[in-house]
Design a protein around this motif. Structure first.
Motif, PDB file in Angstrom:
ATOM      1  N   UNK A 115     -52.547 -72.920  49.905  1.00 23.09           N
ATOM      2  CA  UNK A 115     -51.496 -72.234  49.137  1.00 23.09           C
ATOM      3  C   UNK A 115     -52.033 -70.908  48.615  1.00 23.09           C
ATOM      4  N   UNK A 116     -51.318 -69.814  48.902  1.00 21.19           N
ATOM      5  CA  UNK A 116     -51.746 -68.511  48.365  1.00 21.19           C
ATOM      6  C   UNK A 116     -51.039 -68.213  47.047  1.00 21.19           C
ATOM      7  N   UNK A 117     -49.778 -68.647  46.963  1.00 22.57           N
ATOM      8  CA  UNK A 117     -49.014 -68.405  45.732  1.00 22.57           C
ATOM      9  C   UNK A 117     -48.371 -69.701  45.279  1.00 22.57           C
ATOM     10  N   UNK A 118     -48.722 -70.128  44.067  1.00 27.06           N
ATOM     11  CA  UNK A 118     -48.052 -71.308  43.507  1.00 27.06           C
ATOM     12  C   UNK A 118     -47.215 -70.898  42.309  1.00 27.06           C
TER      13      UNK A 118
ATOM     14  N   UNK B 274     -49.243 -62.549  54.261  1.00 26.44           N
ATOM     15  CA  UNK B 274     -48.202 -63.529  53.929  1.00 26.44           C
ATOM     16  C   UNK B 274     -46.934 -62.789  53.505  1.00 26.44           C
ATOM     17  N   UNK B 275     -45.776 -63.317  53.901  1.00 27.27           N
ATOM     18  CA  UNK B 275     -44.506 -62.693  53.496  1.00 27.27           C
ATOM     19  C   UNK B 275     -43.635 -63.676  52.721  1.00 27.27           C
ATOM     20  N   UNK B 276     -43.001 -63.160  51.682  1.00 24.42           N
ATOM     21  CA  UNK B 276     -41.954 -63.901  50.976  1.00 24.42           C
ATOM     22  C   UNK B 276     -40.714 -63.015  51.045  1.00 24.42           C
ATOM     23  N   UNK B 277     -39.677 -63.537  51.725  1.00 27.97           N
ATOM     24  CA  UNK B 277     -38.558 -62.689  52.112  1.00 27.97           C
ATOM     25  C   UNK B 277     -37.221 -63.230  51.644  1.00 27.97           C
TER      26      UNK B 277
ATOM     27  N   UNK C 293     -47.677 -68.896  37.200  1.00 28.70           N
ATOM     28  CA  UNK C 293     -47.716 -68.324  38.543  1.00 28.70           C
ATOM     29  C   UNK C 293     -49.191 -68.119  38.894  1.00 28.70           C
ATOM     30  N   UNK C 294     -49.602 -68.784  39.966  1.00 35.92           N
ATOM     31  CA  UNK C 294     -51.012 -68.753  40.372  1.00 35.92           C
ATOM     32  C   UNK C 294     -51.097 -68.058  41.723  1.00 35.92           C
ATOM     33  N   UNK C 295     -51.875 -66.977  41.798  1.00 39.01           N
ATOM     34  CA  UNK C 295     -52.052 -66.278  43.073  1.00 39.01           C
ATOM     35  C   UNK C 295     -53.513 -66.320  43.458  1.00 39.01           C
TER      36      UNK C 295
ATOM     37  N   UNK D  60     -44.650 -73.621  46.623  1.00 36.03           N
ATOM     38  CA  UNK D  60     -46.000 -73.401  47.150  1.00 36.03           C
ATOM     39  C   UNK D  60     -45.878 -72.548  48.396  1.00 36.03           C
ATOM     40  N   UNK D  61     -46.339 -71.315  48.319  1.00 32.87           N
ATOM     41  CA  UNK D  61     -46.252 -70.419  49.467  1.00 32.87           C
ATOM     42  C   UNK D  61     -47.583 -70.484  50.220  1.00 32.87           C
ATOM     43  N   UNK D  62     -47.516 -70.851  51.480  1.00 31.53           N
ATOM     44  CA  UNK D  62     -48.757 -71.030  52.243  1.00 31.53           C
ATOM     45  C   UNK D  62     -49.313 -69.689  52.732  1.00 31.53           C
ATOM     46  N   UNK D  63     -50.633 -69.626  52.691  1.00 31.86           N
ATOM     47  CA  UNK D  63     -51.332 -68.422  53.145  1.00 31.86           C
ATOM     48  C   UNK D  63     -51.023 -68.155  54.620  1.00 31.86           C
ATOM     49  N   UNK D  64     -50.631 -66.915  54.913  1.00 27.89           N
ATOM     50  CA  UNK D  64     -50.364 -66.538  56.303  1.00 27.89           C
ATOM     51  C   UNK D  64     -48.968 -66.890  56.787  1.00 27.89           C
TER      52      UNK D  64
END
Ligand code: ATP
Ligand code: MG
Length: 242
Positions: free
Chosen positions: A5-8, A191-194, A63-65, A28-32
């Motif tokens: 996880x890159x961004x929680x 990583x993208x969050x769109x 928020x954890x990065x 939970x945003x996964x790395x890559x």
């Protein structure tokens, strides 16, 4: 892409005065990965993204990065940690040239040495910006503005790029072009969050999706496995999502 996880985003609430715009949001945003955030107008997508960028302060949650708590950090510091946003409406500097706009994205002191290399990378990805580097940004078409916004985000050499309303007002062929670039940049490990207003396109172009209704997450999972009909029910606020 990994399972890491890159961004929680953990149990986050954001209110505007008495109005709780988002509540108990956990992601939970996964790395890559390319992760999409799906939801109707007013669902709270931009509120959440602004919270990640430190523009909004959560009343609750964390928020954890990259393993570090960034909750409540200044936006400029969050950019230095490796997240940049191409905001809703591109928000380019109209009175500056294309190249000056790009250089505005390269303000992180540690990255200044890499500036020329980053510009080269951007011009390879978006040749049209190279052609127009000396022109005022106000002369760019809608698609070119969105490309400039993404290109400017790359100039801070981020680990993660957030794109709010990536396709707003653009013709389908241009949207296809922009997503191609997104996949290419993603291929280099970013990583993208769109956010995209169109459900099918959001699912098709992402590895994972989160669906928001009225400020809360109602569904999430691998985009290829989410039932598109049910995501659309949530998006349009029908059936059990009314
Ligand atoms: N600055 C603000 N002050 C008060 N209320 C706000 C503010 N910004 C957003 N809201 C409200 O918070 C809720 C969530 O808005 P938000 O902009 O996050 O939604 P969104 O999912 O991004 O919608 P859209 O698809 O229209 O961009 C909405 O009800 C909106 O009216
Ligand atoms: Mg929005």
């Amino acid at each position: 892409m990994t399972d890491e996880v890159i961004l929680r985003i953990e149990d986050v609430d954001v209110s505007y005065g008495d109005f709780r715009a988002i509540h108990d949001v956990t992601m939970d945003i996964r790395r890559g990965s390319i992760t999409s955030l799906i939801g109707a107008n007013g669902a709270g997508k931009s509120t959440l993204l602004d919270a990640v960028m430190g523009i909004n302060k959560p009343q609750k949650g964390k928020i954890i990065f990259n393993g570090e708590d960034i909750t409540g950090m200044r936006t400029s510091m969050i950019v230095r940690k490796g997240i940049t946003m191409a905001p809703e409406g591109s928000m380019i500097f109209e009175g500056m040239s294309v190249k000056e706009n790009l250089l505005m994205g390269a303000y992180i002191p540690e990255k200044r040495k890499k500036k020329e290399e980053l510009i080269e990378r951007v011009f390879t990805l978006f040749p049209v910006l190279k052609e127009k580097e000396k022109q005022l940004a106000s002369f760019l078409s809608g698609g070119q503005r969105q490309m400039l916004a993404i290109a400017r985000a790359i100039m801070s050499d981020p680990k993660m790029i957030i794109c709010d309303e990536i396709s707003l007002g653009l013709a389908p062929v241009i949207i296809g072009d922009i997503f191609e670039r997104v996949h290419e940049i993603n291929g280099s490990g970013v990583t993208f969050l769109i956010v995209d207003q169109e459900v099918h396109r959001s699912l098709e172009n992402s590895n994972y999706s989160y669906v928001m209704v009225k400020g809360g997450v109602v569904m999430s999972g691998a985009s290829a496995e989410l039932p598109e009909d049910e995501v659309k029910d949530a998006f349009f606020g029908i059936n059990k999502y009314a």
